[in-house]
Design a protein around this motif. Structure first.
Motif, PDB file in Angstrom:
ATOM      1  N   ALA A  70      -0.600   3.933  -2.642  1.00 25.64           N
ATOM      2  CA  ALA A  70      -1.770   4.806  -1.652  1.00 25.64           C
ATOM      3  C   ALA A  70      -1.214   5.694  -0.587  1.00 25.64           C
ATOM      4  O   ALA A  70      -1.674   6.944  -0.441  1.00 25.64           O
ATOM      5  CB  ALA A  70      -2.882   3.789  -1.339  1.00 25.64           C
TER       6      ALA A  70
ATOM      7  N   VAL B 178      -5.683   5.946  -3.701  1.00 26.87           N
ATOM      8  CA  VAL B 178      -5.845   6.454  -2.114  1.00 26.87           C
ATOM      9  C   VAL B 178      -7.317   5.986  -2.100  1.00 26.87           C
ATOM     10  O   VAL B 178      -7.582   5.479  -0.903  1.00 26.87           O
ATOM     11  CB  VAL B 178      -5.913   7.722  -2.289  1.00 26.87           C
ATOM     12  CG1 VAL B 178      -6.221   8.515  -0.737  1.00 26.87           C
ATOM     13  CG2 VAL B 178      -4.414   8.396  -2.878  1.00 26.87           C
TER      14      VAL B 178
ATOM     15  N   ARG C 278       0.875  -1.246   0.089  1.00 28.56           N
ATOM     16  CA  ARG C 278      -0.017  -0.099   0.045  1.00 28.56           C
ATOM     17  C   ARG C 278       1.051   1.270   0.081  1.00 28.56           C
ATOM     18  O   ARG C 278       0.415   2.294   0.268  1.00 28.56           O
ATOM     19  CB  ARG C 278      -0.949   0.054   1.210  1.00 28.56           C
ATOM     20  CG  ARG C 278      -1.910  -1.167   1.385  1.00 28.56           C
ATOM     21  CD  ARG C 278      -3.107  -0.961   2.615  1.00 28.56           C
ATOM     22  NE  ARG C 278      -3.758  -1.872   2.457  1.00 28.56           N
ATOM     23  CZ  ARG C 278      -3.761  -3.175   3.192  1.00 28.56           C
ATOM     24  NH1 ARG C 278      -2.580  -3.527   3.751  1.00 28.56           N
ATOM     25  NH2 ARG C 278      -4.732  -3.954   3.189  1.00 28.56           N
TER      26      ARG C 278
END
Lengths: 446, 133
Positions: free
Chosen positions: A169, A220, A166
């Motif tokens: 993001a 995101v 992640r």
């Protein structure tokens, strides 16, 4: 101008706090609240230590939802139709930004993005799960573009390295927060439209390179919705939708690379938003973009340090489960804190300024049309009272930290032997109390 | 493995704890019901309130910062500026043009609780934050 209404003057409005907004909350009276909040977390820790000595979260509890619900949610047709709608709205926001009303107060875009999407995604995900994974318009746009380019939509041209997780993001989130909280022209419709268009192009491009699995940790909004959605009372068990205890869902959140970063950036950003609207911050004259950039970076850094100190004593060598290394092993405990902060800071924004979307949707081009009969409405500020807002704010923070404390404690009992488990949670307790008091102090600051 | 009964009891206990904390905090917050005593900035909690602020050579002086007014009072905001500008009270959405070297007066009943930015559109400067409680 007469009466209380939101018709602007044609001049884009520059607002000192979040993306858009017409008001901010009254300070919550502090000393009693601080004592109650800190006390609640402390007491919960004692109770946990005495009565919660074995892991209690599990993956097999809760009744499965009817197969029809599963089929509906899993329906490719429905999914594509929903994404077509969100994609249409997205394109509409960009077109309105460039060609629609130049006054922020008359342009639907900023309100839809900053209030409905960004803030509304929190209650939607907490209640229903990762809704944006289903609604994400970028997934549909990517599928179309990949087909046009004769690329494999699922695999792209190269595999996404597992260590990326992640992190994208988290980086894009820091960028988003900088735009929302620092960039002086954030609410200018053309500026916002340009940023949205640029973001979408980059995301679709990366999706083409790495395949559709990119969006889960790269976009995101989807990553945010997925992480927060882990504590929804609905989740998947063996591929089927089932009701579950939010704590079980949290425990099931995969702590891959970048999870800590994503959550720390999120919490730091909300904390900075709270700080930047205080008269302390504004009277320091710290209102320029440079002050904002430094302030946001320091807030994120501070949250990172507080969390890393809280997990410092959790050493991987003594852990039973070596696959989950601290601090990532405790990252899931940050989710309810992030949700609590979001609710505390943006509840009133969603309730009040969220109405602006319904008002502007009737006349998006500012041509005097009234499609839904709401064009002449004004924001109803009596919908919830200031006492209700204050209670919601404090409860959100305290309950968020209590759930976090329970989640971290349960994880510790899973990873460490009995006494060691309690010992690892002393620094975590200090972290939780510090974060609770800090958060309450921010909503209490004038 | 823990029996499902023990688990249910534990989770119920946990829920009870959360509720208890909620009540505790709710009590802590209860005093909000009475409006906070006006601070020196909002010394007169009367029905009439005059706020004076001015812009000269790019600097803002007068009743700046957080200005507290009691909900329901009539606010008269007098803004003086050495250059032509426009004052805007957010939330109440009151706008008034100020001629160069002149004064604009905005009058309204402060009946929406909350904190509202009041700013100049021309110079993009914040005049004050109106706290209505």
């Amino acid at each position: 101008m007469t009466g209380v209404h939101l018709v602007g003057s044609g001049i884009p409005t520059l607002l000192p706090t979040h993306g858009v907004g017409t008001r901010t909350d009254l300070p919550v009276p502090t000393p009693l609240t601080l004592a109650a909040a800190g006390g609640a977390v402390l007491i919960s820790f004692l109770v946990l230590t005495l009565f919660w000595r074995r892991p209690r979260t599990r993956k097999d509890a809760g009744p499965a939802l009817p197969a029809a619900v599963d089929a509906l949610v899993g329906s490719v047709v429905l999914r594509t139709a929903l994404r077509a709608v969100t994609l249409g709205v997205l394109v509409g926001v960009v077109v309105l930004g460039f060609a629609g009303p130049t006054d922020t107060n008359r342009n639907l875009g900023p309100w839809l993005i900053y209030v409905w999407l960004w803030v509304g995604l929190v209650p939607a995900s907490v209640l229903l799960g990762p809704v944006w994974a289903v609604l994400n318009p970028l997934r549909l746009a990517h599928a179309v573009v990949a087909r046009l380019l004769r690329l494999d939509p699922a695999d792209g041209v190269r595999p996404l390295p597992a260590e990326v997780g992640r992190w994208p993001a988290a980086v894009f989130l820091a960028g988003y927060l900088w735009v929302e909280l620092v960039l002086p022209t954030r609410a200018d419709p053309p500026v916002l439209a340009g940023l949205i268009a640029g973001y979408c192009l980059v995301q679709i491009g990366l999706g083409c390179v790495f395949g559709s699995s990119w969006f889960a940790g790269g976009d995101v909004f989807e990553a945010y919705s997925r992480v927060i959605g882990s504590m929804a009372p609905i989740g998947r068990r063996d591929g089927r939708l089932a009701l579950r205890n939010p704590l079980d869902g949290l425990d099931d959140l995969d702590a891959g690379p970048g999870l800590v970063a994503l959550l720390v950036v999120l919490i730091g950003g909300t904390a900075f938003d709270g700080l930047s609207r205080t008269s302390f911050w504004q009277s320091a004259g710290a209102t320029g973009p440079l002050d904002g950039t430094v302030g946001l970076a320091l807030a994120i850094l501070l949250i990172a340090v507080i969390f890393l100190l809280g997990t410092a004593s959790t050493v991987a060598t003594t852990a039973r489960d070596t696959r989950r290394h601290p601090p990532a092993a405790f990252a899931h405990a940050l989710v309810p804190i992030a949700v609590g902060y979001a609710v505390a800071h943006y509840f009133s924004l969603l309730v009040f300024d969220g109405q602006q979307v319904a008002i502007l949707a009737s006349d998006p081009l500012d041509h005097g049309s009234d499609w839904f009969g709401t064009a002449t409405h004004v924001i109803d500020y009596t919908l919830v009272g200031t006492n209700t807002i204050a209670v919601v704010q404090v409860l959100a923070i305290v309950v968020g930290h209590l759930v976090a404390t329970v989640a971290a404690h349960d994880r510790a009992t899973r990873l460490y032997p009995d006494r060691a488990a309690v010992r690892t949670q002393y620094p975590m307790l200090a972290t939780m109390v510090a974060l609770t008091i800090g958060a309450v102090a921010l909503i209490g600051a004038p | 493995m823990i029996s499902s009964r023990a688990r249910t009891t534990a989770l119920r206990g946990c829920l009870g704890l959360l509720l208890a904390a909620g009540v505790l905090v709710g009590c802590g917050t209860a005093p909000t019901a009475t409006p906070a005593a006006p601070s020196p900035a909002g010394a007169t909690a009367a029905a009439e309130r005059v706020i004076k602020v001015s812009q000269a050579h790019g600097a803002i002086t007068g009743d700046t910062g957080r200005v507290q007014v009691a909900r329901g009072s009539t606010v008269t905001l007098e803004v003086t500026s050495d250059v032509a500008d426009q004052v805007h009270v957010h939330g109440y959405d009151k706008e008034e043009n100020i001629p160069a070297g002149g004064t604009a007066t905005v009058r309204f009943v402060a009946d929406i609780p909350g904190v509202f930015e009041t700013e100049l559109h021309g110079s993009d400067k914040q005049l004050l934050q109106l706290e209505v409680s």
